[in-house]
Write a protein that holds these residues in place. Structure first.
Motif, short mmCIF file in Angstrom:
data_model
loop_
_atom_site.label_atom_id
_atom_site.label_comp_id
_atom_site.label_asym_id
_atom_site.label_seq_id
_atom_site.Cartn_x
_atom_site.Cartn_y
_atom_site.Cartn_z
N THR A 1 -7.91 -1.21 -2.20
CA THR A 1 -7.52 -2.54 -2.66
C THR A 1 -8.64 -3.53 -2.37
O THR A 1 -9.04 -4.33 -3.24
CB THR A 1 -6.23 -2.99 -1.93
OG1 THR A 1 -5.22 -2.01 -2.12
CG2 THR A 1 -5.76 -4.33 -2.45
N GLN B 1 -3.90 0.52 -4.53
CA GLN B 1 -3.18 -0.37 -5.43
C GLN B 1 -3.91 -1.70 -5.54
O GLN B 1 -4.48 -2.18 -4.55
CB GLN B 1 -1.77 -0.65 -4.94
CG GLN B 1 -0.91 0.57 -4.70
CD GLN B 1 0.44 0.21 -4.08
OE1 GLN B 1 1.40 -0.09 -4.78
NE2 GLN B 1 0.50 0.22 -2.76
N CYS C 1 5.36 -1.47 -6.12
CA CYS C 1 4.75 -0.86 -4.92
C CYS C 1 5.72 0.01 -4.15
O CYS C 1 5.43 0.40 -3.01
CB CYS C 1 4.18 -1.95 -4.02
SG CYS C 1 5.40 -3.14 -3.41
N ALA D 1 1.72 4.43 -1.92
CA ALA D 1 1.08 3.82 -3.09
C ALA D 1 1.52 4.63 -4.30
O ALA D 1 0.84 5.57 -4.71
CB ALA D 1 -0.44 3.83 -2.95
N SER E 1 1.77 2.73 -9.68
CA SER E 1 1.02 1.56 -9.26
C SER E 1 -0.48 1.87 -9.20
O SER E 1 -1.30 1.05 -9.63
CB SER E 1 1.52 1.10 -7.90
OG SER E 1 0.89 -0.08 -7.49
#
Length: 587
Positions: free
Chosen positions: A326, A353, A359, A482, A486
């Motif tokens: 991320t 993600q 999520c 995760a 997603s």
């Protein structure tokens, strides 16, 4: 039919006085444990509902009361199915439902009809309870997800397998050992209470740097946030473009360097890559001020600069795992905005993600009540204890990661088995409280990362769609942290060319799957599929690990072959041997 008692199954001969003393000790120690917990003084400002669970139940109760007809209809169907279940047990030769739940697969559950009926009744009731919660009207999607999560926690906790008097395997072990299993289990429980966490494996069987995290290398740079490890090459030449791995700082990096047979890092070195990994510091008061800006600037951007300095390469491949993926996406957008995107040749995302709109169960932990509760946990400390997050992740799979160990360790009194993955899972890390709260609030709750300019890094607005860096996105088919749906969104949100691969299994086993083990499978599919469902519809299944597919994608982007780079012999001097000091810090 009850099995006859034999010499093998009968309890060992014990003198009456010795047996009395043993049970007295067992009862006394158990009572002492309970008294110590019951007499603890609660904090003066304790919140009786710090995470909003009671508020959720109130909404559930109101939704159920608003449609009594649906509740009556569900109860009627439940009674009908319950009577049918009773009838099947009372009718000789009748077919009984097959139990696929691994909590009840032990032979002891089927040897006595009463226990068989108990497990079948529990499974029937729990399914009705979960279905009733899922079908409630009047709840928004977030409240319904919270209700389902909390309901499942209670349903799982009430399983007859979790209690000694309703678990035939525990009863049999107690008879066979004269109660030694319970004494041993109590010892395990007391040891875990002292440690402040539930152990899952024989932690004495492993040591970082001795039999896990043993790929040879050197620490060639360090600052207050991380140590940079460069690994020793094993091939006669290497690709010009190095590889820099960013593991999540909510765990230790050696998930990618477990035993040599499972090590992704060792395997990548064997493919002719110059491999670097960031070993994040276990958060303490010295980095309590750290935020997302710090992890990008002092962390990722600094590590990229040092890798390019060490190798002389114009760019580096990068990998971001979980939360580091991320953050890597945000770092790429920052570099793009600064005109420095060419420092990164490619970006690979392991179960990461950027769009948190779907999520999974972790959304349960990011409403205002939860965030307020976490703020109270970290008030005046500056860091969040890693054991809190470990417990949160374990709750996502409570039967496998909590109740399984309650039964085996505390009731059956089994010895802890050595398992490297569980050793790593137990090696929790603290995280900076400021970063953690903003991450949950801005990304998980408000989903700002996918909004152009929704967040800024060092004053620079972040827009993921501007990132043209080639990306390889890996998702896990059964990932509960995760979700694959997603993870797939990364390939749609970043602006550059992207390859998505769906791996069998979940957040860990889906990533750590060496080709030599020939386990699981992976799917490749159309690059332009708008959704994961569309990708799956056109996907091709391949047996075994996805690692070779990744290497086949990476190699053409890795430049010419050059002489191997020995850590410590270039511009960056060796500080100490891998795996370094930071990874050995424990809480």
């Amino acid at each position: 039919m009850e099995k006859p008692m034999t010499a093998e199954t009968s309890p060992p001969a014990v003198e009456p006085l010795e047996q009395f003393q043993r049970w007295t000790d067992l009862i006394g120690r158990g009572q002492q444990t309970m008294l110590e917990f019951m007499t603890r003084e609660p904090a003066a400002d304790a919140n009786p509902d710090p995470f909003g669970m009671m508020a959720t139940w109130q909404k559930v109760a109101a939704a159920a009361a608003a449609d009594p007809a649906k509740l009556v209809e569900m109860q009627t169907r439940f009674m009908t199915d319950s009577l049918a279940l009773w009838q099947s047990f009372l009718t000789p030769g009748a077919d009984k439902p097959q139990v696929k739940d691994k909590r009840f697969k032990g032979e002891a559950w089927g040897e006595v009809p009463a226990f068989d009926l108990m497990r079948q009744s529990y499974l029937l009731a729990s399914q009705y309870i979960l279905d009733a919660t899922a079908n409630l009207d009047g709840l928004d999607a977030r409240d319904k997800a919270k209700a389902l999560f909390h309901t499942k926690q209670f349903v799982d906790a009430l399983s007859p397998s979790n209690y000694p008097l309703t678990n035939p395997e525990v009863l049999k072990a107690t008879i066979d050992t004269g109660g030694e299993n319970l004494l041993k289990g109590l010892d395990h429980l007391l040891d875990d209470l002292k440690a402040g966490r539930m152990r899952m494996t024989d932690e004495t069987a492993f040591e970082v740097g001795r039999n896990v995290a043993v790929t040879p290398g050197k620490v060639v740079f360090e600052n207050r946030l991380f140590q940079l490890i460069q690994y020793t090459p094993t091939t006669p030449d290497v690709f010009e473009t190095p590889l820099l791995i960013f593991p999540p700082w909510i765990n230790k990096f050696y998930i990618l360097d477990l035993t040599p047979e499972k090590s992704f890092i060792r395997w990548a070195v064997e493919q002719g890559l110059t491999v670097f990994v960031v070993s994040w510091k276990n958060a303490d008061a010295s980095i309590a001020d750290v935020t997302l800006d710090s992890y990008i600037g002092e962390g990722m951007i600094m590590a990229i600069a040092k890798v390019l300095e060490a190798t002389g390469a114009p760019s580096t491949h990068t990998i971001g795992y979980c939360v580091a993926g991320t953050t890597l996406a945000a770092a790429l957008a920052y570099l793009t905005a600064k005109g420095e995107a060419d420092k990164v040749a490619s970006a690979t995302f392991f179960t990461a993600q950027v769009d948190f709109g779907d999520c999974g169960d972790l959304s349960v932990f990011v409403d205002d009540a939860q965030l307020d509760g976490i703020a109270k946990l970290t008030e005046g400390k500056g860091v969040l204890d890693g054991r809190y997050m470990a417990s949160t992740f374990n709750m996502l799979r409570s039967n496998d990661l909590i109740w399984n160990y309650v039964v085996n360790n505390y009731m059956l009194g089994k010895d802890y088995l050595p398992f490297d993955l569980l050793y790593w899972n137990s090696d929790a890390t603290n995280v900076p409280a400021l970063w953690h709260q903003s991450y949950l609030r801005d990304l998980y709750r408000d989903n700002k990362l996918i909004e152009p300019g929704g967040i800024s890094v060092a004053g620079v607005p972040i827009d993921l769609s501007t990132v043209m860096t080639p990306s390889y996105v890996q998702g896990g088919k059964e990932d509960h942290i995760a979700p694959a749906r997603s993870a797939y969104r990364i390939s749609r949100i970043l602006g550059g060319p992207s390859r998505f691969v769906l791996a069998g299994s979940g957040h860990i086993a889906g990533v750590v799957n060496p080709p030599s083990q020939m386990k699981y499978q992976h799917w490749t599919g159309p690059a332009d599929a708008p959704t994961l469902d569309a990708f799956v519809e056109g996907a091709t299944e391949h047996k075994g690990s996805w690692w070779p597919d990744w290497m086949a994608w990476l190699a053409p982007q890795s430049g010419a072959k050059v002489p191997p780079r020995v850590p410590g012999e270039g511009p960056l001097q060796a500080i100490e041997d891998a795996p370094g000091r930071y990874v050995k810090e424990r809480i």
